[in-house]
Design a protein around this motif. Structure first.
Motif, PDB file in Angstrom:
ATOM      1  N   TYR A 150      -7.514 -35.342  56.004  1.00 37.47           N
ATOM      2  CA  TYR A 150      -7.350 -34.786  54.657  1.00 37.47           C
ATOM      3  C   TYR A 150      -7.705 -35.835  53.599  1.00 37.47           C
ATOM      4  O   TYR A 150      -8.369 -35.546  52.608  1.00 37.47           O
ATOM      5  CB  TYR A 150      -5.901 -34.331  54.503  1.00 37.47           C
ATOM      6  CG  TYR A 150      -5.516 -33.884  53.114  1.00 37.47           C
ATOM      7  CD1 TYR A 150      -5.774 -32.591  52.681  1.00 37.47           C
ATOM      8  CD2 TYR A 150      -4.864 -34.754  52.245  1.00 37.47           C
ATOM      9  CE1 TYR A 150      -5.400 -32.172  51.415  1.00 37.47           C
ATOM     10  CE2 TYR A 150      -4.492 -34.346  50.970  1.00 37.47           C
ATOM     11  CZ  TYR A 150      -4.759 -33.052  50.565  1.00 37.47           C
ATOM     12  OH  TYR A 150      -4.402 -32.641  49.308  1.00 37.47           O
ATOM     13  N   GLU A 151      -7.270 -37.069  53.832  1.00 37.26           N
ATOM     14  CA  GLU A 151      -7.518 -38.148  52.883  1.00 37.26           C
ATOM     15  C   GLU A 151      -9.016 -38.372  52.668  1.00 37.26           C
ATOM     16  O   GLU A 151      -9.474 -38.551  51.534  1.00 37.26           O
ATOM     17  CB  GLU A 151      -6.875 -39.445  53.369  1.00 37.26           C
ATOM     18  CG  GLU A 151      -7.123 -40.630  52.450  1.00 37.26           C
ATOM     19  CD  GLU A 151      -6.650 -41.937  53.043  1.00 37.26           C
ATOM     20  OE1 GLU A 151      -6.606 -42.926  52.292  1.00 37.26           O
ATOM     21  OE2 GLU A 151      -6.325 -41.973  54.238  1.00 37.26           O
ATOM     22  N   ASN A 152      -9.785 -38.349  53.752  1.00 36.07           N
ATOM     23  CA  ASN A 152     -11.221 -38.580  53.631  1.00 36.07           C
ATOM     24  C   ASN A 152     -11.918 -37.456  52.867  1.00 36.07           C
ATOM     25  O   ASN A 152     -12.870 -37.698  52.123  1.00 36.07           O
ATOM     26  CB  ASN A 152     -11.844 -38.756  55.004  1.00 36.07           C
ATOM     27  CG  ASN A 152     -11.655 -40.161  55.536  1.00 36.07           C
ATOM     28  OD1 ASN A 152     -11.292 -41.078  54.801  1.00 36.07           O
ATOM     29  ND2 ASN A 152     -11.878 -40.349  56.829  1.00 36.07           N
ATOM     30  N   LYS A 153     -11.439 -36.250  53.051  1.00 36.18           N
ATOM     31  CA  LYS A 153     -12.020 -35.138  52.290  1.00 36.18           C
ATOM     32  C   LYS A 153     -11.767 -35.322  50.798  1.00 36.18           C
ATOM     33  O   LYS A 153     -12.658 -35.109  49.972  1.00 36.18           O
ATOM     34  CB  LYS A 153     -11.455 -33.808  52.774  1.00 36.18           C
ATOM     35  CG  LYS A 153     -12.138 -32.598  52.134  1.00 36.18           C
ATOM     36  CD  LYS A 153     -11.721 -31.300  52.793  1.00 36.18           C
ATOM     37  CE  LYS A 153     -12.533 -30.137  52.233  1.00 36.18           C
ATOM     38  NZ  LYS A 153     -12.186 -28.858  52.898  1.00 36.18           N
ATOM     39  N   ILE A 154     -10.546 -35.726  50.454  1.00 42.50           N
ATOM     40  CA  ILE A 154     -10.209 -35.970  49.057  1.00 42.50           C
ATOM     41  C   ILE A 154     -11.066 -37.095  48.478  1.00 42.50           C
ATOM     42  O   ILE A 154     -11.557 -37.007  47.339  1.00 42.50           O
ATOM     43  CB  ILE A 154      -8.709 -36.313  48.922  1.00 42.50           C
ATOM     44  CG1 ILE A 154      -7.859 -35.100  49.276  1.00 42.50           C
ATOM     45  CG2 ILE A 154      -8.388 -36.809  47.516  1.00 42.50           C
ATOM     46  CD1 ILE A 154      -8.048 -33.920  48.372  1.00 42.50           C
ATOM     47  N   ILE A 155     -11.261 -38.158  49.252  1.00 43.07           N
ATOM     48  CA  ILE A 155     -12.082 -39.284  48.783  1.00 43.07           C
ATOM     49  C   ILE A 155     -13.509 -38.828  48.527  1.00 43.07           C
ATOM     50  O   ILE A 155     -14.118 -39.192  47.511  1.00 43.07           O
ATOM     51  CB  ILE A 155     -12.044 -40.437  49.808  1.00 43.07           C
ATOM     52  CG1 ILE A 155     -10.673 -41.104  49.787  1.00 43.07           C
ATOM     53  CG2 ILE A 155     -13.137 -41.477  49.490  1.00 43.07           C
ATOM     54  CD1 ILE A 155     -10.481 -42.141  50.867  1.00 43.07           C
TER      55      ILE A 155
ATOM     56  N   ILE B 250     -14.556 -35.781  47.761  1.00 39.17           N
ATOM     57  CA  ILE B 250     -14.560 -34.935  46.563  1.00 39.17           C
ATOM     58  C   ILE B 250     -14.467 -35.793  45.301  1.00 39.17           C
ATOM     59  O   ILE B 250     -15.217 -35.589  44.333  1.00 39.17           O
ATOM     60  CB  ILE B 250     -13.391 -33.931  46.610  1.00 39.17           C
ATOM     61  CG1 ILE B 250     -13.635 -32.888  47.709  1.00 39.17           C
ATOM     62  CG2 ILE B 250     -13.223 -33.234  45.258  1.00 39.17           C
ATOM     63  CD1 ILE B 250     -12.448 -31.983  47.959  1.00 39.17           C
ATOM     64  N   GLN B 251     -13.563 -36.747  45.320  1.00 37.22           N
ATOM     65  CA  GLN B 251     -13.370 -37.579  44.133  1.00 37.22           C
ATOM     66  C   GLN B 251     -14.575 -38.461  43.839  1.00 37.22           C
ATOM     67  O   GLN B 251     -15.080 -38.472  42.712  1.00 37.22           O
ATOM     68  CB  GLN B 251     -12.136 -38.464  44.320  1.00 37.22           C
ATOM     69  CG  GLN B 251     -11.899 -39.410  43.145  1.00 37.22           C
ATOM     70  CD  GLN B 251     -10.777 -40.403  43.404  1.00 37.22           C
ATOM     71  OE1 GLN B 251     -10.069 -40.291  44.397  1.00 37.22           O
ATOM     72  NE2 GLN B 251     -10.632 -41.371  42.531  1.00 37.22           N
TER      73      GLN B 251
ATOM     74  N   PHE C  27     -12.617 -26.740  45.750  1.00 38.01           N
ATOM     75  CA  PHE C  27     -11.884 -28.014  45.724  1.00 38.01           C
ATOM     76  C   PHE C  27     -10.457 -27.862  46.245  1.00 38.01           C
ATOM     77  O   PHE C  27      -9.740 -28.814  46.371  1.00 38.01           O
ATOM     78  CB  PHE C  27     -11.840 -28.561  44.294  1.00 38.01           C
ATOM     79  CG  PHE C  27     -13.185 -28.955  43.769  1.00 38.01           C
ATOM     80  CD1 PHE C  27     -13.965 -29.882  44.449  1.00 38.01           C
ATOM     81  CD2 PHE C  27     -13.687 -28.400  42.610  1.00 38.01           C
ATOM     82  CE1 PHE C  27     -15.218 -30.247  43.965  1.00 38.01           C
ATOM     83  CE2 PHE C  27     -14.934 -28.764  42.126  1.00 38.01           C
ATOM     84  CZ  PHE C  27     -15.702 -29.688  42.807  1.00 38.01           C
TER      85      PHE C  27
ATOM     86  N   VAL D  69      -8.016 -27.776  48.954  1.00 40.30           N
ATOM     87  CA  VAL D  69      -8.096 -28.253  50.343  1.00 40.30           C
ATOM     88  C   VAL D  69      -6.715 -28.248  50.983  1.00 40.30           C
ATOM     89  O   VAL D  69      -5.707 -28.187  50.290  1.00 40.30           O
ATOM     90  CB  VAL D  69      -8.700 -29.669  50.383  1.00 40.30           C
ATOM     91  CG1 VAL D  69     -10.133 -29.644  49.927  1.00 40.30           C
ATOM     92  CG2 VAL D  69      -7.893 -30.630  49.520  1.00 40.30           C
TER      93      VAL D  69
END
Length: 279
Positions: free
Chosen positions: A234-239, A241-242, A277, A279
């Motif tokens: 999940y963290e990598n997906k957020i990174i 996107i950001q 966006f 997630v």
């Protein structure tokens, strides 16, 4: 076929007055086993003559000329396909590098057997911040594409190329594609790529409507990657996107850079994609 260890690819368009420092830094590299591939994108100034003058002083330089202007992305991709080196660097001819830049990156990329090694990126006396973020997570490699050395086979095998149908942001799409095909990017801190901001470059302060539309198309490519890629955390997906989408959106959506009409256009784009966006 000529064999070299590293190919330097330079897309050249109307840079006759700005390329001396780059060629001087390449001629003086401590690492000598290189070729310098200049791809002229139908310049209208003395760029070709200047390159030919450089060729008389350095037989490692070769020149390819396009019959029409096609953009830096096509020039870089063409240079990649012509490259004889196992490793490649994509420099801009109006910048320059430290004289040990290629040697330092080559030593690291061969020792670690990595697909990508990145040096530091400097504008004047200021180091850009992407480099430090990449150390914490490779997915943060969302800019400074010129500051790295790449394994050519890795790029070609994974179809990691510059996006040719947009006039700006093609390097950003390249990096988004890159980070989704690797799980590690090595950094080295002891050599610099020097970015020279000049008037009239595509990185000009004001963005035309055409440029805004191109950047939205760039973001569309990134959104498609986001939909198709299965992130391991999940963290990598957020990174992703950001760093690769929202930050590039905000860079464009600047009240001083674009018109009121383009602000509305960008707002519509954001509303269209807002559900993606979640997630």
């Amino acid at each position: 076929m000529k064999t070299v260890k590293v190919s330097i690819i330079l897309p050249c368009y109307n840079v006759a007055n700005f390329m001396d420092k780059m060629f001087e830094s390449l001629r003086n590299q401590t690492f000598k086993d290189i070729e310098i591939i200049c791809v002229d994108d139908k310049s209208t100034d003395n760029t070709v003559k200047k390159i030919r003058d450089f060729m008389k002083k350095d037989n490692r330089i070769c020149l390819y000329k396009f019959g029409k202007n096609t953009g830096a992305a096509h020039a870089r991709n063409y240079g990649l396909k012509k490259a004889n080196g196992k490793y490649v660097c994509f420099f801009d001819p109006d910048d320059f590098v430290d004289e040990d830049f290629i040697e330092k990156l080559y030593k690291v990329i061969t020792k670690t057997k990595s697909d990508v090694v990145k040096g530091k990126f400097k504008i004047g006396d200021i180091y850009w911040t992407t480099h430090e973020r990449v150390k914490t997570n490779y997915l943060c490699f969302d800019s400074e594409h010129c500051s790295a050395m790449y394994n050519k086979k890795f790029l070609l095998d994974n179809n990691i190329l510059y996006q040719e149908d947009i006039i700006t942001g093609e390097d950003s799409v390249f990096l988004s594609n890159l980070v989704l095909h690797t799980n590690k990017i090595i950094t080295t801190d002891d050599t610099d790529y020097h970015y020279v901001r000049r008037e009239g470059s595509l990185d000009a302060y004001k963005l035309s409507h055409k440029m805004v539309c191109a950047r939205l198309k760039m973001l569309d490519y990134k959104m498609q990657m986001l939909k198709e890629y299965k992130f391991d955390t999940y963290e990598n997906k957020i990174i992703f996107i950001q760093r690769h989408i929202l930050n590039h959106f905000l860079y464009t959506f600047d009240s001083k850079r674009i018109s009121e009409l383009d602000k509305k256009l960008m707002s519509k784009w954001l509303m269209k994609h807002r559900i993606d966006f979640i997630v």
